[in-house]
Motif scaffolding. Structure first.
Motif, PDB file in Angstrom:
ATOM      1  N   UNK A  22       0.833  -0.898   0.133  1.00 44.74           N
ATOM      2  CA  UNK A  22      -0.093   0.309   0.034  1.00 44.74           C
ATOM      3  C   UNK A  22       1.374   1.298   0.276  1.00 44.74           C
ATOM      4  N   UNK A  23       1.455   1.693  -0.651  1.00 44.04           N
ATOM      5  CA  UNK A  23       1.614   2.977  -1.293  1.00 44.04           C
ATOM      6  C   UNK A  23       1.080   4.451  -0.520  1.00 44.04           C
ATOM      7  N   UNK A  24       2.406   4.109   0.200  1.00 47.19           N
ATOM      8  CA  UNK A  24       1.657   6.361   1.227  1.00 47.19           C
ATOM      9  C   UNK A  24       0.785   6.173   2.121  1.00 47.19           C
ATOM     10  N   UNK A  25       0.441   5.015   2.662  1.00 45.44           N
ATOM     11  CA  UNK A  25      -0.258   4.688   3.737  1.00 45.44           C
ATOM     12  C   UNK A  25      -0.264   5.791   4.501  1.00 45.44           C
ATOM     13  N   UNK A  26       0.747   6.130   5.604  1.00 43.82           N
ATOM     14  CA  UNK A  26       1.379   6.288   6.224  1.00 43.82           C
ATOM     15  C   UNK A  26       1.883   7.482   6.429  1.00 43.82           C
ATOM     16  N   UNK A  27       1.829   8.174   4.412  1.00 46.68           N
ATOM     17  CA  UNK A  27       2.875   9.364   4.082  1.00 46.68           C
ATOM     18  C   UNK A  27       2.477  10.778   4.860  1.00 46.68           C
ATOM     19  N   UNK A  28       1.628  10.218   5.438  1.00 44.15           N
ATOM     20  CA  UNK A  28       1.284  12.199   6.331  1.00 44.15           C
ATOM     21  C   UNK A  28       1.690  12.440   7.616  1.00 44.15           C
ATOM     22  N   UNK A  29       1.786  11.493   7.562  1.00 41.84           N
ATOM     23  CA  UNK A  29       2.234  10.648   9.206  1.00 41.84           C
ATOM     24  C   UNK A  29       3.621  10.289   9.768  1.00 41.84           C
ATOM     25  N   UNK A  30       4.709  10.544   8.884  1.00 44.41           N
ATOM     26  CA  UNK A  30       5.704   9.772   9.595  1.00 44.41           C
ATOM     27  C   UNK A  30       6.478  10.537  10.276  1.00 44.41           C
ATOM     28  N   UNK A  31       6.586  11.564   9.950  1.00 47.65           N
ATOM     29  CA  UNK A  31       7.783  12.758  11.332  1.00 47.65           C
ATOM     30  C   UNK A  31       6.691  12.418  12.417  1.00 47.65           C
ATOM     31  N   UNK A  32       5.520  12.235  12.334  1.00 47.34           N
ATOM     32  CA  UNK A  32       5.004  11.384  13.786  1.00 47.34           C
ATOM     33  C   UNK A  32       5.298  10.064  14.821  1.00 47.34           C
TER      34      UNK A  32
END
Length: 267
Positions: A22-32
């Motif tokens: 699943x590409x980009x599943x956590x892409x918006x949460x990597x820093x978190x």
């Protein structure tokens, strides 16, 4: 309609092979997630482990069941699309949290993650389940490796302790020895991955990971989720995670106060 990250082909692949990227599943949460891993390593939980023997190079740290005390992990579970994507892949109306898992291989850690299935370690039974494995560093050779279709094998693989290499359960005909997928020419799936990508795989999938011979860290966050048909089951020995004092009985749906529902599809 499935989530925008999921196609009908991906759902069919997951149902057939037990594993899909699943590409980009956590892409918006990597820093978190990175902040949560830093917090976890600075303040390990009771199940934290160092998985190298004396004299082995590098560091292989893992820990699990920390999402209730590490706010970054709770935020990711709540705010990411992981639960909805899990429902799509599993074909489930509802999704419960089982547990989180952090695995960190520092540069120069040549030890691989041993081949294993997650399911035999757990006190859950059912086909509707999914584990997401997501790196927060780019990975190539240190990526996850999964044997496609192994969730459909007639017997599960005996669970072992990674450091001592001993079996969790006594000799039991219900389990098969750990195979060697490379030597036996099995269908191994692995991908080069960017931070936030995720491998979704069934608890019955045989999987492992190569050592990290690169000059950069390999930090990974795993999230284990449960679907509609999941029930408590008794194993022939202590499970991992153990969840002491859970007070559940065989055949019971997992208790909501410990394993909350994080997605419910509208009827």
């Amino acid at each position: 309609m499935p989530h925008a990250l999921v196609t009908e082909e991906m759902i069919a692949t997951y149902q057939r092979d037990g594993v899909v990227l699943v590409k980009g599943l956590f892409a918006d949460h990597v820093d978190t997630i990175r902040k949560g891993i830093d917090r976890n390593m600075a303040d390990p939980g009771p199940y934290a482990a160092e998985n190298l023997k004396e004299g082995e190079a590098g560091r292989f740290f893992d820990d699990y069941c920390n999402w209730t005390r590490i706010p970054e992990f709770a935020d990711v579970i709540r705010d990411s699309p992981a639960a909805e994507v899990a429902a799509d892949l599993m074909g489930s109306q509802a999704v419960q949290v089982f547990h989180d898992h952090v695995l960190v291989k520092e540069p120069g850690t040549s030890k691989p993650t041993p081949w294993h299935q997650d399911g035999p370690y757990y006190f859950v039974d059912g086909v509707q389940n999914v584990s997401f494995w997501s790196p927060v560093d780019p990975v190539t050779d240190a990526s996850l490796r999964c044997v496609a279709g192994s969730h459909l094998w007639p017997k599960p693989v005996v669970p072992t302790r990674w450091l001592s290499e001993t079996n969790f359960y006594p000799d039991d005909d219900a389990y098969m020895p750990v195979p060697d997928p490379d030597r036996e020419g099995m269908d191994i799936r692995e991908w080069a991955m960017e931070p936030g990508d995720a491998v979704a795989f069934n608890y019955g999938i045989l999987h492992g990971a190569r050592g990290n011979d690169a000059a950069v860290r390999r930090r990974a966050f795993s999230l284990r989720l449960l679907g509609d048909d999941t029930r408590y089951v008794q194993r022939p020995g202590p499970t991992s995670p153990p969840f002491p004092g859970h007070d559940m009985v065989v055949g019971q749906k997992l208790r909501e106060d410990w394993f909350p529902t994080v997605f419910q599809r509208a009827s």
